[in-house]
Design an enzyme around this catalytic site. Structure first.
Site, PDB file in Angstrom:
ATOM      1  N   SER A   1       0.803  -1.237   0.000  1.00 52.63           N
ATOM      2  CA  SER A   1       0.000   0.000   0.000  1.00 52.63           C
ATOM      3  C   SER A   1       0.830   1.279   0.000  1.00 52.63           C
ATOM      4  O   SER A   1       0.281   2.359  -0.195  1.00 52.63           O
ATOM      5  CB  SER A   1      -0.930   0.023   1.214  1.00 52.63           C
ATOM      6  OG  SER A   1      -2.000  -0.833   0.983  1.00 52.63           O
TER       7      SER A   1
ATOM      8  N   LYS B   1       0.488   3.436  -2.919  1.00 49.23           N
ATOM      9  CA  LYS B   1      -0.723   4.239  -3.170  1.00 49.23           C
ATOM     10  C   LYS B   1      -0.459   5.736  -3.334  1.00 49.23           C
ATOM     11  O   LYS B   1      -0.924   6.332  -4.303  1.00 49.23           O
ATOM     12  CB  LYS B   1      -1.765   3.974  -2.078  1.00 49.23           C
ATOM     13  CG  LYS B   1      -2.329   2.541  -2.130  1.00 49.23           C
ATOM     14  CD  LYS B   1      -3.186   2.224  -0.910  1.00 49.23           C
ATOM     15  CE  LYS B   1      -3.763   0.817  -0.960  1.00 49.23           C
ATOM     16  NZ  LYS B   1      -4.497   0.475   0.275  1.00 49.23           N
TER      17      LYS B   1
ATOM     18  N   TYR C   1      -3.119  -3.405 -10.438  1.00 48.90           N
ATOM     19  CA  TYR C   1      -2.959  -2.811  -9.107  1.00 48.90           C
ATOM     20  C   TYR C   1      -2.114  -3.732  -8.213  1.00 48.90           C
ATOM     21  O   TYR C   1      -1.215  -3.278  -7.484  1.00 48.90           O
ATOM     22  CB  TYR C   1      -4.341  -2.548  -8.488  1.00 48.90           C
ATOM     23  CG  TYR C   1      -4.334  -2.413  -6.990  1.00 48.90           C
ATOM     24  CD1 TYR C   1      -3.924  -1.234  -6.376  1.00 48.90           C
ATOM     25  CD2 TYR C   1      -4.720  -3.492  -6.172  1.00 48.90           C
ATOM     26  CE1 TYR C   1      -3.888  -1.120  -4.996  1.00 48.90           C
ATOM     27  CE2 TYR C   1      -4.690  -3.385  -4.793  1.00 48.90           C
ATOM     28  CZ  TYR C   1      -4.271  -2.204  -4.204  1.00 48.90           C
ATOM     29  OH  TYR C   1      -4.232  -2.111  -2.846  1.00 48.90           O
TER      30      TYR C   1
ATOM     31  N   TYR D   1      -5.087   4.843   7.666  1.00 50.77           N
ATOM     32  CA  TYR D   1      -6.422   4.234   7.736  1.00 50.77           C
ATOM     33  C   TYR D   1      -7.182   4.665   8.984  1.00 50.77           C
ATOM     34  O   TYR D   1      -7.265   5.842   9.310  1.00 50.77           O
ATOM     35  CB  TYR D   1      -6.336   2.704   7.677  1.00 50.77           C
ATOM     36  CG  TYR D   1      -5.406   2.166   6.648  1.00 50.77           C
ATOM     37  CD1 TYR D   1      -5.573   2.479   5.305  1.00 50.77           C
ATOM     38  CD2 TYR D   1      -4.348   1.336   6.996  1.00 50.77           C
ATOM     39  CE1 TYR D   1      -4.723   1.973   4.343  1.00 50.77           C
ATOM     40  CE2 TYR D   1      -3.495   0.812   6.040  1.00 50.77           C
ATOM     41  CZ  TYR D   1      -3.681   1.140   4.722  1.00 50.77           C
ATOM     42  OH  TYR D   1      -2.836   0.645   3.786  1.00 50.77           O
TER      43      TYR D   1
ATOM     44  N   VAL E   1       1.227  -3.752   3.911  1.00 54.17           N
ATOM     45  CA  VAL E   1       1.082  -5.009   4.664  1.00 54.17           C
ATOM     46  C   VAL E   1       2.334  -5.888   4.650  1.00 54.17           C
ATOM     47  O   VAL E   1       2.398  -6.851   5.400  1.00 54.17           O
ATOM     48  CB  VAL E   1      -0.112  -5.883   4.196  1.00 54.17           C
ATOM     49  CG1 VAL E   1      -1.414  -5.376   4.721  1.00 54.17           C
ATOM     50  CG2 VAL E   1      -0.123  -6.074   2.706  1.00 54.17           C
TER      51      VAL E   1
HETATM   52  N1  GLN Z   1      -2.491  -2.389   3.188  1.00 52.23           N
HETATM   53  C1  GLN Z   1      -1.880  -2.922   2.143  1.00 52.23           C
HETATM   54  O1  GLN Z   1      -0.666  -2.901   2.017  1.00 52.23           O
HETATM   55  C2  GLN Z   1      -2.768  -3.635   1.160  1.00 52.23           C
HETATM   56  C3  GLN Z   1      -2.099  -3.910  -0.156  1.00 52.23           C
HETATM   57  C4  GLN Z   1      -2.527  -5.213  -0.757  1.00 52.23           C
HETATM   58  N2  GLN Z   1      -1.900  -5.403  -2.027  1.00 52.23           N
HETATM   59  C5  GLN Z   1      -4.042  -5.222  -0.906  1.00 52.23           C
HETATM   60  O2  GLN Z   1      -4.538  -4.634  -1.817  1.00 52.23           O
HETATM   61  O3  GLN Z   1      -4.741  -5.834  -0.134  1.00 52.23           O
END
Ligand code: GLN
Length: 418
Positions: free
Chosen positions: A64, A67, A191, A243, A261
């Protein structure tokens, strides 16, 4: 003399090794198997100097943390208005993989949760772009931000795609409302590939430092973003990057940040530094547990809080070095003349120049033209002088206005006052 910053970072990491709470992400099988003891951290100043400690060259998937950077690329490619038409900027206070959308418009609430990030990814390049073109755009942009060619970890990508039901559900819902165009599985695959780009904490700190400068990559000098885009992205990170823990993070840590994550966290303090941390065990919000603790410690020790009022943001320092004696005379005195407000950036330049000053003997720190030292700038400067003296050098201070209060070298002794 060795610059003290890496020692400080090592000490921060050592203080965290005892914390084994949290767990690796289990919904992506490849991540569940990551070595949970890995721990690394890097800081890059806006002048492009990087300090790193621990597993600083270990690669992990960006997840993430992609992003904010992909969102920036979407704004560059399609314009802010087009992107804002598809994705909002409101903190959602929800988990990263929540299926919720904004009432009325059906836009995802922000680009930091999966719904918004899948949409931002779909906007890359142009309306008719293929999956390959979008992934290549993300990869090329991230590589320029990091200053080296990055690559995708196809194993992690395949592992996540094997059970990407939730992201597919989110994307089908966005497709239903006309927020997202094109082939849903292909967008989710693109993605997921973007999330599977491999980075190190060094890369993350340089990428974030590029936001901190307002868009100039501080090592290569290349302008990669307009200042307005960098500002917009940092502001969205501050509000929504963590978040459902965003408010707690912004008050306690005060460094706009984004977690992934795989265990990475990237943080940015405008005009000052980019920070990257890596430790795979996550807390209940999906944020790296030790990463969070490392950020808390930096914020506390170094006054690195966006809203800290304990020192100017402006760091207009020159460090001038003068060596007496000339090339073929005996090594003489080296003078470090500082100017402006001394905080992290200037102090780190000073420490590196001090570290390079071998071959001279007497050291003078000239603070005549310094406006003020922040607490951190003062401590770094005094630590540099202390280390020079430990190396057997004579250390003196010229400070007619007394801008360096209580120049105790940390052991109850003082430099000679000129
Ligand atoms: N919080 C994250 O890092 C989520 C990324 C992961 N690729 C997902 O889309 O679930």
């Amino acid at each position: 003399m060795k610059t003290p910053v890496p020692d400080y970072l090592d000490e921060v990491l050592d203080g965290l090794r005892g914390d084994t709470s949290g767990a690796t992400a289990d919904y992506i099988p490849e991540l569940a198997e990551a070595d949970p003891e890995r721990l690394g951290m890097a800081i890059t100043t806006t002048l492009g100097r990087t300090y790193a400690a621990g597993d600083a060259d270990t690669e992990f998937t960006i997840q993430s943390i992609s992003k904010p950077f992909a969102y920036a690329a979407a704004i560059i490619d399609r314009g802010l208005d087009r992107v804002l038409g598809a994705v909002g900027v409101e903190p959602s206070g929800e988990a990263f993989d929540e299926l919720s959308l904004e009432g009325g418009t059906h836009r995802p609430k922000n680009p930091m949760i999966n719904a918004g990030a899948i949409t931002a990814h779909s906007l890359l390049v142009g309306a008719q772009a293929s999956q390959e073109e979008r992934v290549e755009r993300a990869l090329a942009f991230f590589s320029r931000l990091a200053g080296r060619q990055l690559r995708v970890d196809e194993r992690v990508c395949a592992s996540e795609l094997g059970s990407a039901h939730r992201n597919l559900a989110i994307a089908y819902m966005l497709r239903n409302y006309g927020i997202l165009d094109g082939d849903v599985p292909s967008v989710v695959e693109g993605y997921t590939r973007q999330c599977s780009i491999l980075v190190t904490v060094r890369d993350l700190s340089v990428m974030a430092a590029t936001l901190a400068t307002g868009g100039v990559q501080p090592v290569t000098g290349e302008r990669l973003l307009d200042p307005a885009v960098a500002r917009h992205v940092m502001a969205v990170m501050a509000g929504a990057g963590m978040y459902d823990a965003a408010g707690d993070w912004l008050t306690r840590v005060g460094i706009p940040a984004k977690s992934g994550v795989a265990g990475g966290i990237v943080g940015v303090l405008p005009d000052r530094v980019g920070i990257g941390t890596f430790s795979p065990r996550l807390d209940s919000h999906g944020n790296s547990r030790r990463g969070r603790l490392a950020f808390e410690r930096l914020s506390r020790d170094m006054g690195m809080h966006l809203f800290a009022s304990d020192g100017g943001r402006l760091d207009a320092v020159d460090v001038e070095v003068e060596v007496d004696g000339g090339v073929d005379k005996a090594p003489g005195t080296v003078t470090f003349a500082l100017r402006g407000t001394v905080q992290l950036t200037a102090a780190s330049e000073l420490l590196d120049l001090m570290a390079d000053s071998e071959g001279t003997h007497d050291v003078v720190l000239d603070a005549t033209r310094v406006h003020s030292f922040t607490d951190l700038g003062r401590r770094m400067t005094l630590e540099g002088l202390r280390r020079l003296r430990l190396d057997g050098r004579a250390v003196a201070l010229r400070d007619p206005a007394g801008v360096l209060p209580d120049p105790d070298l940390g052991d109850g002794t003082y430099p000679d006052l000129l």
